[in-house]
Structures are given as structure tokens and as C-alpha cells.
Write an enzyme that holds these catalytic residues in place. Structure first.
Site, PDB file in Angstrom:
ATOM      1  N   ASP A 483       1.937 -21.762  75.430  1.00 31.87           N
ATOM      2  CA  ASP A 483       1.743 -20.847  74.331  1.00 31.87           C
ATOM      3  C   ASP A 483       2.723 -21.068  73.033  1.00 31.87           C
ATOM      4  O   ASP A 483       2.548 -20.507  71.983  1.00 31.87           O
ATOM      5  CB  ASP A 483       1.919 -19.265  74.576  1.00 31.87           C
ATOM      6  CG  ASP A 483       0.518 -18.763  75.480  1.00 31.87           C
ATOM      7  OD1 ASP A 483      -0.501 -19.276  75.056  1.00 31.87           O
ATOM      8  OD2 ASP A 483       0.716 -18.117  76.326  1.00 31.87           O
TER       9      ASP A 483
HETATM   10  C1  BGC Z   1       6.630 -16.991  75.455  1.00 31.84           C
HETATM   11  C2  BGC Z   1       5.330 -17.560  76.414  1.00 31.84           C
HETATM   12  C3  BGC Z   1       4.225 -16.664  76.578  1.00 31.84           C
HETATM   13  C4  BGC Z   1       3.954 -16.189  74.963  1.00 31.84           C
HETATM   14  C5  BGC Z   1       2.845 -15.228  74.864  1.00 31.84           C
HETATM   15  C6  BGC Z   1       6.044 -16.331  74.125  1.00 31.84           C
HETATM   16  O1  BGC Z   1       7.192 -16.074  73.598  1.00 31.84           O
HETATM   17  O2  BGC Z   1       7.729 -17.867  75.495  1.00 31.84           O
HETATM   18  O3  BGC Z   1       5.938 -17.734  77.710  1.00 31.84           O
HETATM   19  O4  BGC Z   1       3.158 -17.355  77.151  1.00 31.84           O
HETATM   20  O5  BGC Z   1       5.031 -15.776  74.321  1.00 31.84           O
HETATM   21  O6  BGC Z   1       3.148 -14.144  75.336  1.00 31.84           O
HETATM   22  C1  NOJ Z   2       3.405 -17.698  80.102  1.00 30.18           C
HETATM   23  C2  NOJ Z   2       1.761 -17.283  79.768  1.00 30.18           C
HETATM   24  O1  NOJ Z   2       1.322 -16.147  80.352  1.00 30.18           O
HETATM   25  C3  NOJ Z   2       0.788 -18.306  80.071  1.00 30.18           C
HETATM   26  O2  NOJ Z   2      -0.399 -18.194  79.687  1.00 30.18           O
HETATM   27  C4  NOJ Z   2       1.368 -19.535  79.160  1.00 30.18           C
HETATM   28  O3  NOJ Z   2       0.606 -20.739  79.856  1.00 30.18           O
HETATM   29  C5  NOJ Z   2       2.866 -20.031  79.522  1.00 30.18           C
HETATM   30  N1  NOJ Z   2       3.626 -18.718  79.504  1.00 30.18           N
HETATM   31  C6  NOJ Z   2       3.247 -20.851  79.121  1.00 30.18           C
HETATM   32  O4  NOJ Z   2       3.168 -20.921  77.512  1.00 30.18           O
END
Ligand code: BGC
Ligand code: NOJ
Length: 812
Positions: A483
Site C-alpha cells: 500500500d
Molecule cells: C501502512 C500500510 C497500510 C496502509 C493502508 C499505511 O500507512 O503503512 O501498512 O496498508 O497504511 O491503511
Molecule cells: C497492511 C494492509 O492491510 C495490507 O492490505 C497491505 O498489503 C500491507 N499493509 C502492505 O502495505
């Protein structure tokens, strides 16, 4: 240092020191009514949706940490204390918290009085039951004043923390007998209320927070409790709470049990009222009556335990290593149930407000859960698929209460569609139920748009094919699995969200090697499914796309020693030796090796060796290396984290099993196991001071080798790590893999293992499997026997239901 120990017999983790390095929590409930409970009684409850139906209030990130919960205060004349140490923090003579399968007990002993609270949500019940057991261990009579406490949330957890100009004037309660009812907004648009009861006549109560505590007092010093006298306050606005006051006299050696029920009710629109402004309490009373004695509560707990016995009997391992066995048999499976229920919504790191059920997350979560209750996984697949769009794109998240796609988070995460194939195929392989493919499933929940689930898989597959970039590789969209790798975002405005802002989509050349590998792995599964269901033309068409993807990866995704991570907006390599920072990433190397791309040519081994050399560390495999040390506007959020944290070179545990599985493709069981062990929480119990989070569940992230404090974990519980590690250890390392026509036995283990035993219930039969490794190899089954009869290949065929069969697999 340890803060407790495992009790595997009872399937509990026993905490013996309340000052854990972080609140160590548990989850109650596994269907509709849920609670989070910490080892000191902190936490909250909600019905289905932690945002829209929050029942009790919680203060995240507070001072002190973990403020607010289901508290009991005991005034024994000498001191005021709580069985869980907090909130009073009066030193206890002894303390013990046992977190078990959907229940928790917290016991404190003070001045010769033992107080134990059992918290759980009985099966099929919209309520949390608490049993408070008080025992006088002294030779004298003890007179105790017992105050319970919960604080109501005004239902919407977001506006509850925001809209005080309204909230301070809306609160309403009713008190009848020993039950306190919370009915804020019931008369207008809500059909629900909550209640808190005790099975004993009360000698007083409080429902107004300020009266109960005193305006300037903390949770540790409610003035009514200190004075030993409730004020019988009735809340009008401000902050409604519920506190029962009960006087208990205990003779020497005497025990007394009180049962409290914290419940939620929904009434039909025309049945809301008993009389003017008096709520209809029929349903609440019925639930209270079901748990109005300690015997009934004990029976309900026994049912819950039996339920878990059954679930956990589906897969049991006897490896001779208790740390491994307790993860595989108990805690990892339990965590998979929890992630199945909550996706990434409510934990002590996820506020329950921002995120509902994730499209990609929930598909992955159900893979670790499907063997427990396949029917629930089936229902979940249909719910998820119903939020998909007709072009195969997906809402990134949906709300559990409404099951509707969440517009605020939006769409355009181009990995999302492929996960639906993974989820569905895992379900079919476990259950044998192909009928799910014919289920009519709408697009974007619009009635009238239904097509078969199989068609949803086809549009998922096509979404990748229809969104290829200049190298024939998948366009990344807002982000792929990561993400934070936001290749089209280009944000220089701190008020923008990295996830939902796209500033440069048109003409983008951003392609993802992670999605490429993902497409090859699940695309092949899709081809096989097409063949199984007689769609050979579609199978052929799909295979053709997979072949060209493999070619594109080899031509444009290989960097010499590893797979590159992506192409950026401008078409420049990301995760290549050409880059100054982050020359190598884990995700593309995980997926392309799992896909076995270039296996014969040695690419898989090379890529995995590069991962070992550049990404592996004492605490696990980091996501990228060297970490980003400055903000790259063309990469987005990933470069905002300080080196070593989260997606910027943290050990992001979710993706470590991809490398483990990649290693099994290469046949290197030693390596796969080494990686598994490094991040597996039961092996980290001794370093709890450093690791900080619960030693019984996986955390999303462990600070990486470049961090200030390598080894420190964060974001425990709600992470795809649970499902993926369970999947990796059971299906690829131990190698017991459900297949369409039977159970595949294909272990890839450390050479020093001499074997292991597994009992697996599968499609109605029970298989007692013994794997022997007489020659100390890592992979390869030389002979397979069922009930003494030799089987060709490595798949145990389906045996008649109801039977128990013994399987012997001897490795090469
Ligand atoms: C986090 C991710 C997460 C994303 C969406 C980011 O700040 O580092 O792990 O998937 O937010 O919520
Ligand atoms: C947490 C999110 O819930 C997941 O969907 C994502 O793949 C990982 N972070 C990596 O960014």
C-alpha cells in the site's frame, strides 16, 4: 525476559506480571458480538462493526496506555483494588491473566480475598458475560463493596470522539431492577440499545461518569468507590456509564459468584417501546435469563471450549518441538479466526474506525481459516465478490455492517482482483464444493447485475490482462500489495492520503513485478480450475496470457541477480542494482520465485540467494534494502517511514512466508524453516522485553536491521501474517496440501528432522499421517501408503467419509 508462560493443555497463555511491555490482549466472540480485552481488563465491545456499532468506549493512544475497559473495583475497607491490577494499580498479592480461545480470566489476590473475572461471549449470543468469583481465604469475615464499570460509546466510534457539542447532550439511560440500559438515540433513528446487568439485587448504581469518578479523577480513583458509596446518578447527556454497586459479605472460606451481562439488542420498528419512552426490554431480559447463574455460565463456557476443541482438531501436529506444535495447533489457527473476523479493523493498533474489511486482506485471511469452518469462508467469498465492479476492479474495502464498498478508500489497487481467485480456489480445494462457482453474485452490490462467481474470477483475471504496461507487465494502479509503494501518487500536500490520491494516472508506466508473479501463480490455478470445470477454451486463452507474462518477467523483470520490484511512472526501474537506494525488494522476489519463473535457468535460486544475502537479518527478512533515507515523491509513502520501519525496510512479516514458500519451490527446507522460526512468536517469548507484543500471535512488523531498535514488533494480531505463515508451515513446509481430489503430501523440511505426525480431517474423513525422513533429506516423497497400501504419486485420494485412515509417507 518473560511475562508469563504457555499452558498448552488448556490452550492458554498465562500472564503473571501485569506490567507487560505493551497491553497483551485477547478477542472475545467470533460471530456478531465482539470484545477486545487486555491483560488488565482494558478494551471495548462492538456489534459486527467497530465503527458503526461501538458499544463501549475506548481511548486509543492514551496516558496511561490502555485506558478504559470493563473494570471491577473492590473496596474492602482497607484498600481499593482491581483484580487486573489496572485501573487502581494497587499492588496485588498475586496476579494472573489467562488468555484462552475466545475467553479470558483475570485473577487478583489482595488482603486474603481472591477475585477472578471470567470474560467471554457465549456462542450465538449478542452479549459479553462476565463472572466475578470472590473467595475469602482468611479466617475472618470480609465485607466487600463491589463496583462494576463500563463506559458507553455513543454508537458511532468516529463521531463519538469528535462531535462533542452534540454528544454531551444526547446521552440517555434507563435503570430497572439490576439492569442499566443505554438508549442514546434510540427514539430517533436507531433500533438498538445496550444493557449491563448483574444477577443480584443491587444496593446502588451510577450512570453519570462525572458523578461516578469526580470531574478531575482518573480511572484509578473513582470518588464513589473511594468513598464506598454510589450516588445513584441518572445520566442526562454528558457521558453515560454503567456501574452496579453490590455489597458482599464473605464468611471465612466462603466463595460467591456474580454474573454480569453486557449485551446488545435490536428491536423491530413497531416493537421498540414498552410504553411511552420506556424501551422494550423483552430481548435483553431473555438473554440475561440465559446467564443468570454461575452454573449456566459455566455450561456456556464449556460449550465454547468444546467448539474450539472441534475446530482445532481439524489439523493437529506432533513434531516433538513444543514451540512449533503450540503455534500450529493452537495460536496460529486462533489468530487466523481472529483475522478472518476482523480483517484489519479493530486491534490495539487499528482503531476500528478507519478500516473495514479489506478486499485483498479478507481473501488472504480466509485461506488460513477455511479448514476450520468452510461454510463461513464461502459466505465471506460471496460478500467480497459482491463488492467487485464489472470490469474486475474492486473496492479496496467494505464495511462489515452494510457489506457495501467503502467509497472513501475507493478502488484501483491492481492486485486486488487476483486475490479473489486465491480465496475461491482455496475454498474449493478444502471443501470440494464447486457449486460456489455457480452462485449468482452482483457487481457493486447492485441487484440485477448478478453473474456467476466463476464469471467474477474471469473478470478478475482479465483485469490484469486489460491493464498491462509498456513491458507487458501489470500496471500497478494506486498500489499493489504494498500500500505504500504509490507509484502514481506524487503527493506534496500533507493533507492528502497516499492511498486515495492519484495525481498522475494518465500515461503512467508504473508496472508491478509483484502483481506479475501473483498473476502467474493464481493464473495457473485459474487455468486448472477452468480445465476441471470443462472450460478448455478459456483455459487455453488464460494459459497464453500466463506464458507471455512469464516471458515479460524474464525479459524485463530480471536484474541479473534478482527480480526488480517495479517500473515507476516514468518507466524507470525500482528495486534494481541501478538504484541508489532500495536496490532489492522482497515482494517481487517472493512472488516470482513462488511462481517458479526461471527455475530451470537458475533464476529462482539466484533471487533467493540475493534475498538471503541482502534482506535477511537476525529478526527476519526486511522488505527492501538499502532503506530509503529520503522522500521520493515518485514512490510515495514507502519513503516516508524512517529506515527500518513498516514498509521501509521493516521485517514486514506478512511477506516473509512468500520467501519461505519460494525456498520450498527450490527444495531448500533448511532455509524455509530458518525463516519461519525467526519470526514465529513462540520462539520469541524469551525476548519479550525487546519484541514487546504478545508472544502468542504474529505482529505485522518487526523493526528491521536498519531501525533504531531492531527486533521491536508492532501491530500485533490483525495481519495477513497469520494466514500466510499458517499456510506456509502447514501446506509447504509440513506439506499437507488440500487438492481437488485429495490431500497432497509434499513436505519440504530441514534435513535434520527425522519426521513428524499430523492428524488432518478432510472432507469428512480423518487421516493420521506419519512422515518419515530416514535419510535426512529436505524434499521429495519416495513412497506413500494408506492403510498399508501403496499409492502412486503424492496425493492421498479421498476416502469414504466417517473413517480414520493411516497414512505413511517416507521421504526420499
Ligand atoms: C501502512 C500500510 C497500510 C496502509 C493502508 C499505511 O500507512 O503503512 O501498512 O496498508 O497504511 O491503511
Ligand atoms: C497492511 C494492509 O492491510 C495490507 O492490505 C497491505 O498489503 C500491507 N499493509 C502492505 O502495505
Amino acid at each position: 525476559m518473560k511475562y508469563g508462560h504457555f499452558d498448552d493443555q488448556r490452550r492458554e497463555y498465562v500472564i503473571t506480571n501485569p506490567r507487560t511491555p505493551w497491553p497483551w490482549i485477547n478477542y472475545l466472540g467470533n460471530e456478531d458480538f465482539f470484545s477486545l480485552v487486555s491483560n488488565t481488563g482494558g478494551g471495548y465491545s462492538f456489534y459486527k462493526d467497530a465503527k458503526f456499532r461501538r458499544i463501549t468506549r475506548y481511548r486509543y493512544n492514551n496516558v496511561p496506555m490502555d485506558s478504559g475497559g470493563k473494570y471491577f473495583y473492590i473496596n474492602d475497607g482497607e484498600s481499593v483494588w482491581s483484580p487486573g491490577w489496572k485501573p487502581c494499580k494497587t499492588e496485588l498479592d498475586s496476579y494472573e491473566c489467562r488468555h484462552g480461545m475466545n475467553y479470558t480470566t483475570i485473577k487478583g489476590v489482595k488482603n486474603g480475598v481472591e477475585a477472578e473475572v471470567l470474560y467471554f461471549v457465549p456462542l450465538k449470543t449478542w452479549a459479553e458475560v462476565q463472572k466475578l468469583t470472590l473467595r475469602n481465604t482468611t479466617g475472618e469475615v470480609k465485607k466487600l463493596k463491589i463496583f462494576s464499570f463500563v463506559e458507553w460509546c455513543l454508537w458511532n466510534a468516529a463521531s463519538d470522539m469528535e462531535n462533542f457539542q452534540r454528544n454531551f447532550s444526547t446521552g440517555e439511560v434507563e435503570i430497572e431492577d439490576s439492569v442499566i440500559y443505554h438508549k442514546t438515540e434510540y427514539k430517533e433513528r436507531r433500533n438498538h440499545y445496550a444493557y449491563y446487568s448483574v444477577n443480584e439485587p443491587i444496593s446502588g448504581f451510577d450512570t453519570d461518569r462525572e458523578t461516578f469518578f469526580g470531574l478531575y479523577n482518573g480511572f484509578d480513583e473513582p470518588q464513589t468507590v473511594l468513598e464506598g458509596a454510589p450516588r445513584n446518578s441518572v445520566a442526562h447527556g454528558w457521558s453515560p456509564v454503567a456501574s452496579h454497586y453490590v455489597e458482599v459479605e464473605l464468611q471465612p472460606g466462603e466463595t460467591k459468584e456474580l454474573v454480569y451481562v453486557l449485551g446488545y439488542v435490536e428491536n423491530e420498528e413497531d416493537d421498540k417501546w414498552e410504553s411511552k419512552n420506556i424501551i422494550n426490554k423483552t430481548k435483553a431480559k431473555a438473554t440475561i435469563a440465559k446467564f443468570d447463574s454461575a452454573e449456566k455460565v459455566d455450561a456456556a463456557l464449556a460449550e465454547l471450549r468444546a467448539y474450539w476443541d472441534k475446530l482445532l482438531n481439524v489439523f493437529t501436529l506432533d513434531s516433538g518441538d513444543e514451540k512449533l506444535d503450540r503455534m500450529v495447533n493452537i495460536w496460529n489457527q486462533y489468530q487466523c479466526m481472529i483475522t478472518f473476523c476482523f480483517s484489519r479493523s479493530a486491534s490495539f493498533f487499528e482503531s476500528g474506525i478507519g478500516r473495514g474489511m479489506g478486499f485483498r486482506d479478507s481473501n488472504q485471511d480466509l485461506v488460513g481459516f477455511v479448514h476450520q469452518i468452510p461454510e463461513r469462508a464461502r459466505e465471506r467469498i460471496i460478500d467480497i465478490a459482491s463488492t467487485q465492479f464489472s470490469d474486475g476492479g474492486c473496492y479496496h474495502q467494505y464495511q462489515p455492517l452494510t457489506k457495501k464498498g467503502n467509497n472513501e478508500i475507493g478502488q484501483g489497487f491492481n492486485d486486488d482482483p487476483m486475490w479473489l481467485i486465491f480465496g475461491t480456489i482455496s475454498y474449493i480445494k478444502e471443501s470440494g464444493d464447486f457449486s460456489i462457482l455457480d452462485e449468482p453474485v452482483p457487481f457493486d452490490n447492485e441487484a440485477g447485475t448478478e453473474v456467476s462467481l466463476f464469471h467474477h474470477l474471469t473478470v478478475s483475471f482479465n483485469h490484469i490482462v486489460n491493464n498491462l504496461g509498456p513491458h507487458g507487465l501489470p500496471l500497478s494502479g494506486r498500489a499493489d500489495w504494498n500500500d505504500c509503494l504509490n507509484l502514481n501518487c506524487f503527493s506534496n500536500d500533507p493533507n492528502e492520503s497516499f492511498q486515495t490520491t492519484e495525481n498522475k494516472t494518465e500515461g503512467s508506466k508504473a508496472e508491478s513485478l509483484m502483481i506479475a508473479g501473483l498473476f502467474v501463480v493464481y493464473g495457473r490455478d485459474y487455468v486448472e480450475l477452468c480445465q476441471k470445470t470443462g472450460n478448455s477454451i478459456e483455459a487455453e486463452r488464460a494459459q497464453h496470457h500466463i506464458d507471455s507474462m512469464v516471458e515479460s518477467v524474464i525479459t524485463d523483470g530480471w536484474d541479473g541477480d534478482w527480480f526488480i520490484r517495479a517500473y515507476d511512472y516514468y518507466g524507470r526501474k525500482v528495486g534494481s542494482k541501478e538504484n541508489e537506494e532500495s536496490k532489492i525488494f522482497i515482494e517481487s522476489n517472493g512472488w516470482c520465485t513462488m511462481a517458479g519463473i526461471g527455475l530451470q535457468e537458475g533464476l529462482v535460486a539466484k533471487a533467493l540467494n540475493s534475498v538471503k544475502e541482502r534482506l535477511d537479518s537476525e529478526h527476519g527478512i526486511v522488505l527492501n534494502n538499502p532503506p530509503f533515507t529520503k522522500y521520493y515523491i515518485e514512490y510515495g509513502e514507502i519513503s516516508t517511514y524512517p529506515p527500518g520501519y513498516k514498509e521501509n525496510a521493516g521485517v514486514f512479516c506478512h511477506n516473509n512466508p512468500w520467501i519461505m514458500i519460494g525456498e520450498t519451490v527450490q527444495g531448500r527446507g533448511d532455509r524455509a524453516w530458518e525463516y519461519f522460526r525467526k519470526i514465529c512468536p513462540s520462539y520469541l517469548e524469551e525476548i519479550s522485553d525487546l519484541h514487546r507484543t504478545e508472544p502468542y500471535v504474529y505482529s505485522q512488523m518487526i523493526a528491521g536491521k536498519d531501525a533504531f531498535l531492531p527486533g521491536e514488533a508492532k501491530n500485533s494480531w490483525l495481519t495477513g501474517t497469520a494466514s500466510w505463515n499458517y499456510y506456509a508451515i502447514t501446506q509447504y513446509i509440513l506439506g499437507i496440501r488440500p487438492d481437488y481430489n485429495g490431500l497432497m503430501i509434499n513436505p519440504c523440511i530441514p534435513s535434520e528432522w527425522t519426521g513428524f505426525k499430523i492428524t488432518r480431517q478432510f472432507r469428512g474423513a480423518s487421516y493420521e499421517i506419519e512422515v518419515k525422513n530416514p535419510n535426512g533429506v529436505m524434499k521429495g516423497v519416495a513412497s506413500l501408503k494408506i492403510d498399508g497400501k501403496i499409492i502412486e504419486g503424492n496425493i492421498i485420494p479421498l476416502m469414504p467419509e466417517g473413517g480414520t485412515y493411516s497414512v505413511e509417507a517416507v521421504m526420499v
